[in-house]
Each structure stands twice: as structure tokens, then as C-alpha cells.
Design an enzyme around this catalytic site. Structure first.
Site, mmCIF file in Angstrom:
data_model
loop_
_atom_site.group_PDB
_atom_site.id
_atom_site.type_symbol
_atom_site.label_atom_id
_atom_site.label_comp_id
_atom_site.label_asym_id
_atom_site.label_seq_id
_atom_site.Cartn_x
_atom_site.Cartn_y
_atom_site.Cartn_z
ATOM 1 N N CYS A 18 -31.793 78.625 65.885
ATOM 2 C CA CYS A 18 -31.341 77.622 64.920
ATOM 3 C C CYS A 18 -32.374 76.516 64.701
ATOM 4 C CB CYS A 18 -30.006 77.048 65.376
ATOM 5 S SG CYS A 18 -28.707 78.302 65.391
ATOM 6 N N CYS A 43 -30.220 76.003 69.430
ATOM 7 C CA CYS A 43 -30.944 76.989 70.233
ATOM 8 C C CYS A 43 -32.278 77.277 69.531
ATOM 9 C CB CYS A 43 -30.115 78.266 70.359
ATOM 10 S SG CYS A 43 -29.948 79.177 68.806
ATOM 11 N N HIS A 59 -24.275 81.496 64.174
ATOM 12 C CA HIS A 59 -24.212 80.150 64.731
ATOM 13 C C HIS A 59 -23.880 79.153 63.619
ATOM 14 C CE1 HIS A 59 -26.813 80.892 68.577
ATOM 15 N NE2 HIS A 59 -26.013 81.916 68.306
ATOM 16 N N GLU A 63 -25.166 76.353 62.775
ATOM 17 C CA GLU A 63 -26.328 75.883 62.018
ATOM 18 C C GLU A 63 -26.755 76.905 60.971
ATOM 19 O OE1 GLU A 63 -27.209 74.614 66.375
ATOM 20 O OE2 GLU A 63 -26.088 76.191 65.345
#
Length: 149
Positions: free
Chosen positions: A80, A77, A47, A49
Site C-alpha cells: 500500500c 504495508c 487492502h 488503501e
């Protein structure tokens, strides 16, 4: 947020969801950046992040990102959000809310959970129209022209 949007736009020509993230040090200088690479790298933790937090930790020589700000185009999410809290960032700034998997207030509110020992400030909705449109365009294109596997 402009830099995070530019990173997200780089993913528009890939199978990865267009999300970009930047970590800023306490003075506002960029110390880490990333975009989603989950599909490209075959990595479930790919991801934006996570990429940005890893880059910032490497640049600063420490996993502790105290005083730093994580700026991301989509609400984090749970993975993260958890990583941002564990990294001790001072604040998380995000663009579009994620009503399906958001963990900064939409579905869960992990970053503000009083049971945690570190709770970053959360600022949501920054450039939400622009960041949301990137996602809507991406998913509209996928529904019309699904990727070949």
C-alpha cells in the site's frame, strides 16, 4: 480520519481486519474510500488503501493523484505504501502504527526512501488510540472466537 474510522468499523462484523481509508483531493473533498475486503473478496490486494486509491483514480479519471491525501486507520504495508507513492499522492496520514508490517516508518520507511522519485509527506499517529483500539478489539475477539472455515 473520522470517515476512515467509520469505514473500518463496517468491517467489524466480517472476517476482514477493520482498516478504513479515504483519499481527499487537494481541496479536502473525498474522491475515494474503502475498507479491507481481502477475506470477503478473496483478493490479496484487497487492502483499504488499495480500494480507496482505485476509487480515487476512477473518480478523477487518472492514476496520478497529485495533491491528494491518503488517510488510513493503520500504517500502510509495503504494497500500500508503494501504491501510494506510485499514485503520486502528496501525503499519507495514518492512525495506528503497525510494528509487524508498517512501511511508513515502523518496520520499513518506504515512503521516505530517498532512492524513490516521489516521496509523500507522512503524518502518523492521528487518532492512534482510537484506531489501535479497533484493531485490538478485533484480534481479541478472533482469539476467543476463531472464525469457522
Amino acid at each position: 480520519m473520522r470517515r476512515a474510522v467509520r469505514l473500518a468499523m463496517e468491517a467489524l462484523d466480517t472476517d476482514d481486519v477493520p482498516v478504513g481509508a479515504v483519499v481527499l483531493d487537494p481541496g479536502g473533498a473525498e474522491v475515494g474510500a474503502g475498507c479491507n475486503t481481502r477475506e470477503a473478496a478473496g483478493d490479496p490486494t484487497g487492502h483499504a488503501e488499495m480500494m480507496a486509491l482505485r476509487a480515487a483514480a476512477a473518480a478523477r479519471g487518472s492514476w496520478r493523484l497529485e495533491g491528494c491525501t491518503l488517510v488510513v486507520t493503520l500504517e500502510p504495508c509495503i504494497m500500500c505504501a508503494g501504491a501510494a507513492g506510485l499514485a503520486r499522492v502528496a501525503r499519507v496520514v495514518y492512525g495506528a502504527a503497525d510494528p509487524k508490517a508498517g512501511a511508513a516508518g515502523s518496520v520499513w520507511d518506504l515512503l521516505r526512501d530517498r532512492r524513490l522519485n516521489h516521496r509523500p509527506e507522512v503524518i502518523g499517529g492521528v487518532a492512534a488510540d482510537e484506531t489501535g483500539e479497533l484493531l485490538r478489539a478485533f484480534f481479541a475477539r478472533r482469539r476467543v472466537d476463531p472464525p469457522v472455515r
